[in-house]
Design a protein around this motif. Structure first.
Motif, mmCIF file in Angstrom:
data_model
loop_
_atom_site.group_PDB
_atom_site.id
_atom_site.type_symbol
_atom_site.label_atom_id
_atom_site.label_comp_id
_atom_site.label_asym_id
_atom_site.label_seq_id
_atom_site.Cartn_x
_atom_site.Cartn_y
_atom_site.Cartn_z
ATOM 1 N N GLU A 263 60.872 57.670 24.912
ATOM 2 C CA GLU A 263 61.798 56.613 25.324
ATOM 3 C C GLU A 263 61.268 55.936 26.586
ATOM 4 O O GLU A 263 60.873 56.602 27.548
ATOM 5 N N GLY A 264 61.257 54.615 26.562
ATOM 6 C CA GLY A 264 60.745 53.858 27.704
ATOM 7 C C GLY A 264 59.302 53.436 27.574
ATOM 8 O O GLY A 264 58.821 52.625 28.380
ATOM 9 N N VAL B 52 63.468 52.228 22.824
ATOM 10 C CA VAL B 52 64.842 52.376 23.290
ATOM 11 C C VAL B 52 65.677 53.164 22.294
ATOM 12 O O VAL B 52 65.319 53.291 21.120
ATOM 13 N N ASP C 270 56.062 51.402 26.318
ATOM 14 C CA ASP C 270 55.955 49.952 26.132
ATOM 15 C C ASP C 270 55.988 49.551 24.670
ATOM 16 O O ASP C 270 55.498 50.273 23.799
ATOM 17 N N ASP D 168 63.599 44.330 23.805
ATOM 18 C CA ASP D 168 63.688 45.089 25.054
ATOM 19 C C ASP D 168 62.321 45.325 25.684
ATOM 20 O O ASP D 168 62.240 45.679 26.864
ATOM 21 N N LYS E 17 60.285 47.727 24.991
ATOM 22 C CA LYS E 17 59.995 49.148 25.176
ATOM 23 C C LYS E 17 60.672 49.956 24.073
ATOM 24 O O LYS E 17 61.440 49.414 23.268
#
Length: 256
Positions: free
Chosen positions: A49-50, A140, A52, A136, A138
């Protein structure tokens, strides 16, 4: 082994690998293993999670698109290599009803409303999914039911367990699959340095069956027998024209 030369085409939809579905209802041990695998998939996915988002991305360092993320997670969690595209991934495994989702199932969405899936995500439980989001930028986590967008664009869900069984009796396919993920390098001729398209084909045939092909794409085009597109078989060589230059300019190997 005879090298087959298909008729020149500009596009090809390849059929998919057949996957061994490791969960048989009559075998409790297999059920437990399948459930364990799914938990591993979901748990592994959440660790990214997070990360790129990158269009065409398929690695943690470079970023992911949605199918690249799914492919990467399965490789890291189960050492299973899934196909790269959303469409190919959506045709694997077992169809799962939306009301019977388990953590680790793969979700597919048709956000373009064209009747073709174009986004893949991994279900992590509690009505949540994780995916590489272009909006977003990234990876998520999203709640599915609370989002009218994702609920309305849901297309299907698949449960993919076990490892692929891809033409194990085809020496060319077996050799080619050893080099999945090898970088493309124009002029490259080895797994350590990378391959370009014709070098890859030549390398595979040499090491799989002692067939020595010419080095260039247009020279390889002169070898073997022509076959119609509808008669293609795994291990055949397929040529493309007018890609980065006019005439025969790209080559690949047909997989199951």
């Amino acid at each position: 082994m005879k090298v087959m030369k298909p008729l020149m085409v500009t596009a090809l939809g390849l059929s998919l690998a057949t996957f061994y579905e490791g969960a048989f209802p009559a075998e409790k041990a297999a059920q437990v293993q399948a459930a364990t695998d799914e938990n591993v998939i979901a748990d592994k996915a959440k660790t990214y999670e997070g990360a790129d988002y990158t269009s065409g991305g398929e690695t943690l360092s470079d970023g992911f698109d949605s199918s690249g993320f799914v492919q990467y997670v399965f490789k890291q969690a189960l050492d299973t290599t899934l196909p790269r595209s959303v469409k190919e991934q959506s045709e694997l495994g077992t169809d799962i009803d939306k009301n019977e989702l388990q953590a680790g199932d793969v979700l597919f969405f048709d956000t373009n409303e064209k009747g073709e899936v174009n986004v893949a995500a991994i279900y992590i439980g509690d009505d949540e999914m994780i995916y590489a989001s272009s909006s977003d930028g990234k990876v998520v986590v999203k709640n599915i039911s609370s989002s009218a967008y994702w609920s309305s664009h849901f297309a299907k869900a698949k449960r993919i367990t076990g490892a692929p069984e891809i033409a194990k009796d085809n020496e060319v396919i077996v050799e080619a699959l050893k080099h999945l993920g090898t970088p493309y390098v124009f002029g490259g001729e080895s797994p350590t340095d990378g391959f370009d398209c014709s070098a890859f084909v030549a390398y595979v045939f040499q090491h799989a069956s002692d067939v020595y092909l010419p080095r260039s794409t247009d020279q390889q085009w002169q070898v073997g027998e022509e076959v119609a597109r509808e008669d293609l078989k795994p291990g055949d060589v397929i040529f493309f024209k007018d890609t980065y230059r006019e005439g025969i300019s790209h080559v690949g190997i047909v997989r199951p």
